[in-house]
Design a protein around this motif. Structure first.
Motif, PDB file in Angstrom:
ATOM      1  N   UNK A   1       0.833  -1.207   0.000  1.00 53.78           N
ATOM      2  CA  UNK A   1       0.000   0.000   0.000  1.00 53.78           C
ATOM      3  C   UNK A   1       0.866   1.253   0.000  1.00 53.78           C
ATOM      4  N   UNK A   2       1.969   1.243   0.778  1.00 56.53           N
ATOM      5  CA  UNK A   2       2.851   2.407   0.822  1.00 56.53           C
ATOM      6  C   UNK A   2       3.486   2.664  -0.542  1.00 56.53           C
ATOM      7  N   UNK A   3       3.897   1.574  -1.244  1.00 56.67           N
ATOM      8  CA  UNK A   3       4.487   1.738  -2.575  1.00 56.67           C
ATOM      9  C   UNK A   3       3.501   2.322  -3.564  1.00 56.67           C
ATOM     10  N   UNK A   4       2.234   1.897  -3.492  1.00 50.93           N
ATOM     11  CA  UNK A   4       1.215   2.418  -4.393  1.00 50.93           C
ATOM     12  C   UNK A   4       0.972   3.899  -4.135  1.00 50.93           C
ATOM     13  N   UNK A   5       0.859   4.282  -2.871  1.00 52.45           N
ATOM     14  CA  UNK A   5       0.643   5.695  -2.543  1.00 52.45           C
ATOM     15  C   UNK A   5       1.832   6.552  -2.948  1.00 52.45           C
ATOM     16  N   UNK A   6       3.046   6.014  -2.810  1.00 56.72           N
ATOM     17  CA  UNK A   6       4.238   6.766  -3.230  1.00 56.72           C
ATOM     18  C   UNK A   6       4.234   7.006  -4.734  1.00 56.72           C
ATOM     19  N   UNK A   7       3.862   5.976  -5.509  1.00 54.17           N
ATOM     20  CA  UNK A   7       3.805   6.134  -6.971  1.00 54.17           C
ATOM     21  C   UNK A   7       2.745   7.154  -7.369  1.00 54.17           C
ATOM     22  N   UNK A   8       1.586   7.093  -6.743  1.00 52.77           N
ATOM     23  CA  UNK A   8       0.520   8.052  -7.071  1.00 52.77           C
ATOM     24  C   UNK A   8       0.952   9.479  -6.715  1.00 52.77           C
ATOM     25  N   UNK A   9       1.573   9.646  -5.549  1.00 53.36           N
ATOM     26  CA  UNK A   9       2.030  10.980  -5.145  1.00 53.36           C
ATOM     27  C   UNK A   9       3.077  11.536  -6.078  1.00 53.36           C
ATOM     28  N   UNK A  10       4.072  10.720  -6.462  1.00 56.42           N
ATOM     29  CA  UNK A  10       5.108  11.186  -7.388  1.00 56.42           C
ATOM     30  C   UNK A  10       4.514  11.536  -8.745  1.00 56.42           C
ATOM     31  N   UNK A  11       3.548  10.722  -9.228  1.00 57.38           N
ATOM     32  CA  UNK A  11       2.925  10.997 -10.529  1.00 57.38           C
ATOM     33  C   UNK A  11       2.158  12.323 -10.500  1.00 57.38           C
TER      34      UNK A  11
ATOM     35  N   UNK B   1      11.448   6.108 -10.459  1.00 57.82           N
ATOM     36  CA  UNK B   1      11.846   4.753 -10.867  1.00 57.82           C
ATOM     37  C   UNK B   1      11.912   3.819  -9.662  1.00 57.82           C
ATOM     38  N   UNK B   2      12.516   4.312  -8.561  1.00 53.53           N
ATOM     39  CA  UNK B   2      12.590   3.478  -7.365  1.00 53.53           C
ATOM     40  C   UNK B   2      11.232   3.165  -6.779  1.00 53.53           C
ATOM     41  N   UNK B   3      10.326   4.159  -6.810  1.00 47.76           N
ATOM     42  CA  UNK B   3       8.971   3.925  -6.286  1.00 47.76           C
ATOM     43  C   UNK B   3       8.246   2.872  -7.111  1.00 47.76           C
ATOM     44  N   UNK B   4       8.395   2.979  -8.466  1.00 49.07           N
ATOM     45  CA  UNK B   4       7.758   1.980  -9.326  1.00 49.07           C
ATOM     46  C   UNK B   4       8.339   0.594  -9.092  1.00 49.07           C
ATOM     47  N   UNK B   5       9.666   0.505  -8.947  1.00 52.86           N
ATOM     48  CA  UNK B   5      10.292  -0.798  -8.728  1.00 52.86           C
ATOM     49  C   UNK B   5       9.822  -1.406  -7.411  1.00 52.86           C
ATOM     50  N   UNK B   6       9.753  -0.586  -6.347  1.00 48.06           N
ATOM     51  CA  UNK B   6       9.285  -1.095  -5.055  1.00 48.06           C
ATOM     52  C   UNK B   6       7.836  -1.551  -5.132  1.00 48.06           C
ATOM     53  N   UNK B   7       7.023  -0.785  -5.869  1.00 44.11           N
ATOM     54  CA  UNK B   7       5.603  -1.149  -5.989  1.00 44.11           C
ATOM     55  C   UNK B   7       5.433  -2.472  -6.723  1.00 44.11           C
ATOM     56  N   UNK B   8       6.130  -2.617  -7.845  1.00 42.41           N
ATOM     57  CA  UNK B   8       5.986  -3.854  -8.622  1.00 42.41           C
ATOM     58  C   UNK B   8       6.567  -5.039  -7.854  1.00 42.41           C
TER      59      UNK B   8
END
Length: 443
Positions: A1-11, A146-153
């Protein structure tokens, strides 16, 4: 969940820097979906291969630890080292491939973020709809995107892998045959003191290793046997005559037709847990559980553990001549792996565990408990049975006829049928089936 929120925030921050970049968002989502789908399928397969490749190595390690003395005695060190290194190399191949696809994922995500950064700068310069401050924040967020996406996936892949493990466990439970419990409407809950008398009755028993509906051949044929409370009964016969199968029906381990009652209760109406916990068993081979000596002796009786003192337990072990061997390695709280005990001493511990449970049940089952011990240990076990279980019903599978002379009855089985039954002294001296077994050294 944290990785998903980080990706959304960065986007969101990146899109604020260049509003026209939002038009590429559906394309980016599709690319990420295709990327994770491909990576997830490959990663899941490699993780399964990794587990399968490590299994032989773990087995080799455990077997080597248990057989160190044998390896040293036969000078197999070089062969075992070569074999272990080969298994280690094979176990690392899936892990290396798994690391490779993880590096590939990072590369693809870096390229994706690079394209997003180029578009960010392009839209920011050409449209001039963003302030320098927003552009700076957007570029800073793009560096870590890139790091946020990698952590999320990676987190998503781990979640899918864990769910896959749960699915495999569920499938294993569905395909693995399970013991059939009696229906709830016929289930009988015995009293806490059951069995309080110790009467056992087999009536017209035919037993099968496969379910009788499947057409399997019976291993017991029309067995009818009644054991009275307090009676000591020995069962003997050739190998494969049905001795262990007869006792297996008493524990509900075999499918059978007929009726088996204990103290008047039909065991087919009892749950397997209630049935087996109501019988005291000493197995053929000593069964000792991980933990301390105390937990092994009192593993199934919390109330008894509270009532018994250390002095009572030690006195019992002294009568069985085991306490001196225990004292050389530790005490009652010493782990079983740290106690240097022989096979016969471990069997005496199993007998001590049964003695400590003697108030829980009136039935004692001995499944060839004295078949692999020396004469002295055998004498100790016979003397303990005579003194500690004087008022109990004892059913014992035997191979040595000298252990049954004080029993009340002796039952001879052959090919799944009772061929002789009577007083041990008379059957041993008569020229009957048992005498022929004894002369042929089959008993």
């Amino acid at each position: 969940m944290f990785g998903l929120l980080s990706c959304i925030g960065d986007a969101i921050i990146i899109i604020v820097g260049a509003k026209y970049l939002a038009a590429t968002l559906p394309i980016a989502i599709l690319v990420l979906y295709a990327l994770q789908k491909f990576y997830l399928r490959t990663s899941r397969q490699l993780r399964v291969l990794d587990l399968q490749a490590k299994s032989p190595l773990n087995t080799q390690l455990l077997e080597t630890i248990e057989g160190l003395s044998t390896i040293r005695a036969f000078h197999w060190q070089s062969a075992m080292t070569k074999s272990s290194l080969g298994l280690l190399d094979r176990s690392q191949r899936p892990h290396y491939l798994l690391l490779s696809i993880q590096r590939w994922l990072n590369l693809v995500l870096d390229l994706l973020v690079t394209v997003a950064a180029v578009l960010l700068v392009l839209f920011g310069v050409t449209t001039k709809t963003s302030t320098p401050g927003n552009m700076a924040i957007a570029m800073y967020s793009a560096l870590g995107f890139s790091g946020s996406l990698a952590n999320f996936i990676s987190s998503w892949t781990s979640l899918e892998t864990s769910l896959g493990a749960i699915a495999r466990l569920k499938q294993f439970m569905q395909v693995t045959p399970q013991e059939i419990e009696p229906p709830q409407d016929t289930l009988v809950k015995p009293s806490t003191s059951w069995p309080s008398r110790g009467q056992i009755d087999w009536q017209n028993i035919e037993a099968f290793y496969t379910r009788k509906e499947g057409g399997g051949d019976p291993v017991l044929h029309n067995i009818s046997l009644q054991i009275q409370p307090g009676q000591k009964v020995a069962i003997c016969g050739r190998s494969g005559s049905g001795k262990s199968s007869l006792l297996s029906t008493l524990f509900g381990l075999l499918d059978y037709s007929g009726t088996i009652t204990i103290d008047g209760l039909d065991i087919s109406h009892l749950s397997k847990q209630a049935l087996r916990s109501g019988l005291i068993v000493v197995p053929q081979h000593p069964v000792l559980f991980p933990g301390s000596l105390r937990s092994n002796l009192l593993y199934n009786s919390d109330q008894q553990g509270q009532m018994l003192s250390d002095a009572d337990i030690i006195a019992l072990l002294e009568r069985l001549e085991v306490w001196d061997a225990v004292c050389q390695s530790g005490s009652l709280d010493t782990d079983m792996t740290d106690l240097a005990l022989s096979y016969g001493q471990k069997q005496l511990l199993c007998l001590a565990r049964a003695i400590l449970r003697k108030d829980d049940s009136k039935i004692v089952i001995l499944d060839e408990a004295m078949s692999a011990v020396d004469h002295h240990t055998e004498e100790l076990m016979i003397r303990a049975l005579e003194t500690e279980f004087n008022e109990h019903t004892i059913v014992s599978i035997v191979h040595r006829l000298n252990t049954v002379r004080k029993f009340d009855a002796l039952v001879v089985l052959d090919q799944g049928r009772i061929v002789e039954m009577g007083v041990p002294g008379e059957l041993i001296t008569e020229n009957g089936q048992l005498k022929r077994f004894q002369n042929g050294r089959k008993v």
